[in-house]
Design a protein around this motif. Structure first.
Motif, mmCIF file in Angstrom:
data_model
loop_
_atom_site.group_PDB
_atom_site.id
_atom_site.type_symbol
_atom_site.label_atom_id
_atom_site.label_comp_id
_atom_site.label_asym_id
_atom_site.label_seq_id
_atom_site.Cartn_x
_atom_site.Cartn_y
_atom_site.Cartn_z
ATOM 1 N N UNK A 17 -12.471 8.596 8.157
ATOM 2 C CA UNK A 17 -12.262 7.488 7.226
ATOM 3 C C UNK A 17 -12.141 7.988 5.789
ATOM 4 N N UNK A 18 -12.984 8.931 5.403
ATOM 5 C CA UNK A 18 -12.895 9.482 4.053
ATOM 6 C C UNK A 18 -11.582 10.250 3.879
ATOM 7 N N UNK A 19 -11.188 11.004 4.902
ATOM 8 C CA UNK A 19 -9.908 11.719 4.833
ATOM 9 C C UNK A 19 -8.741 10.734 4.743
ATOM 10 N N UNK A 20 -8.872 9.596 5.422
ATOM 11 C CA UNK A 20 -7.828 8.573 5.353
ATOM 12 C C UNK A 20 -7.635 8.093 3.918
ATOM 13 N N UNK A 21 -8.720 7.988 3.188
ATOM 14 C CA UNK A 21 -8.661 7.586 1.775
ATOM 15 C C UNK A 21 -7.830 8.579 0.965
ATOM 16 N N UNK A 22 -7.953 9.867 1.310
ATOM 17 C CA UNK A 22 -7.239 10.912 0.573
ATOM 18 C C UNK A 22 -5.832 11.172 1.111
ATOM 19 N N UNK A 23 -5.489 10.586 2.248
ATOM 20 C CA UNK A 23 -4.176 10.848 2.842
ATOM 21 C C UNK A 23 -3.051 10.105 2.125
ATOM 22 N N UNK A 24 -3.405 9.124 1.299
ATOM 23 C CA UNK A 24 -2.435 8.323 0.559
ATOM 24 C C UNK A 24 -1.343 7.789 1.490
ATOM 25 N N UNK A 25 -1.790 7.002 2.473
ATOM 26 C CA UNK A 25 -0.847 6.394 3.407
ATOM 27 C C UNK A 25 -0.187 7.399 4.330
ATOM 28 N N UNK A 26 -0.908 8.434 4.702
ATOM 29 C CA UNK A 26 -0.407 9.521 5.550
ATOM 30 C C UNK A 26 0.738 10.286 4.900
ATOM 31 N N UNK A 27 0.786 10.290 3.580
ATOM 32 C CA UNK A 27 1.827 11.053 2.886
ATOM 33 C C UNK A 27 1.359 12.464 2.539
ATOM 34 N N UNK A 28 0.073 12.733 2.622
ATOM 35 C CA UNK A 28 -0.462 14.083 2.368
ATOM 36 C C UNK A 28 -0.857 14.692 3.713
ATOM 37 N N UNK A 29 -0.255 15.824 4.062
ATOM 38 C CA UNK A 29 -0.426 16.366 5.410
ATOM 39 C C UNK A 29 -1.861 16.752 5.788
ATOM 40 N N UNK A 30 -2.555 17.469 4.937
ATOM 41 C CA UNK A 30 -3.879 17.967 5.329
ATOM 42 C C UNK A 30 -4.867 16.825 5.554
ATOM 43 N N UNK A 31 -5.035 15.878 4.617
ATOM 44 C CA UNK A 31 -5.942 14.771 4.910
ATOM 45 C C UNK A 31 -5.474 13.923 6.102
ATOM 46 N N UNK A 32 -4.176 13.836 6.311
ATOM 47 C CA UNK A 32 -3.651 13.073 7.449
ATOM 48 C C UNK A 32 -4.046 13.720 8.770
ATOM 49 N N UNK A 33 -3.904 15.028 8.856
ATOM 50 C CA UNK A 33 -4.284 15.753 10.072
ATOM 51 C C UNK A 33 -5.792 15.640 10.294
ATOM 52 N N UNK A 34 -6.567 15.787 9.227
ATOM 53 C CA UNK A 34 -8.025 15.650 9.349
ATOM 54 C C UNK A 34 -8.377 14.263 9.866
ATOM 55 N N UNK A 35 -7.697 13.241 9.365
ATOM 56 C CA UNK A 35 -7.948 11.867 9.812
ATOM 57 C C UNK A 35 -7.727 11.732 11.313
ATOM 58 N N UNK A 36 -6.582 12.178 11.785
ATOM 59 C CA UNK A 36 -6.240 12.024 13.203
ATOM 60 C C UNK A 36 -7.202 12.820 14.077
ATOM 61 N N UNK A 37 -7.451 14.068 13.719
ATOM 62 C CA UNK A 37 -8.341 14.916 14.520
ATOM 63 C C UNK A 37 -9.766 14.345 14.528
ATOM 64 N N UNK A 38 -10.228 13.904 13.380
ATOM 65 C CA UNK A 38 -11.590 13.373 13.304
ATOM 66 C C UNK A 38 -11.745 12.090 14.122
ATOM 67 N N UNK A 39 -10.749 11.203 14.068
ATOM 68 C CA UNK A 39 -10.823 9.972 14.872
ATOM 69 C C UNK A 39 -10.739 10.285 16.369
ATOM 70 N N UNK A 40 -9.864 11.191 16.752
ATOM 71 C CA UNK A 40 -9.794 11.582 18.164
ATOM 72 C C UNK A 40 -11.128 12.160 18.629
ATOM 73 N N UNK A 41 -11.715 13.011 17.804
ATOM 74 C CA UNK A 41 -13.021 13.585 18.147
ATOM 75 C C UNK A 41 -14.082 12.495 18.232
ATOM 76 N N UNK A 42 -14.079 11.568 17.288
ATOM 77 C CA UNK A 42 -15.080 10.503 17.277
ATOM 78 C C UNK A 42 -15.016 9.687 18.567
ATOM 79 N N UNK A 43 -13.809 9.313 18.987
ATOM 80 C CA UNK A 43 -13.682 8.511 20.206
ATOM 81 C C UNK A 43 -14.012 9.335 21.456
#
Length: 107
Positions: A17-43
């Motif tokens: 969720x915090x990485x999602x804040x920094x992804x700027x609508x999934x326009x920044x690659x590193x925070x976007x990847x962190x968001x997806x990986x972290x959510x997949x891991x969480x579930x």
């Protein structure tokens, strides 16, 4: 062990969720990847918690409420977002609700 896994699922969800804040609508690659990986891991980790026998209402209640509380606190403390007394009271009520779920399930 199940509560340690649940804590790890919470940390993963909050990280996403915090990485999602920094992804700027999934326009920044590193925070976007962190968001997806972290959510997949969480579930995936939450699924293991459920597989080990924790009731879904209790597990999801703790997971969701803890995530909401932690993200709100991180936003207020580190991201320059406000936190009013009413919002803090709401976080307290969410935590109280999760405690009620947990205590009710223990009987």
């Amino acid at each position: 062990m199940v509560y340690a896994l649940l804590a790890l699922a919470i940390v993963s969800e909050v990280t996403g969720t915090v990485a999602l804040r920094f992804s700027e609508g999934f326009s920044k690659p590193i925070p976007s990847v962190i968001t997806v990986v972290a959510y997949l891991a969480a579930f995936a980790i939450l699924a293991q918690v459920l597989n080990r026998g924790m009731a879904v209402g209790v597990a999801y209640g703790i997971w969701a409420a803890s995530g909401v509380a932690l993200v709100a606190l991180i936003g207020a403390l580190f991201l320059g977002e406000g936190l009013t007394w009413i919002q803090a009271g709401g976080i307290g009520l969410v935590i109280a609700g999760v405690l009620a779920l947990e205590l009710g399930a223990a009987h």
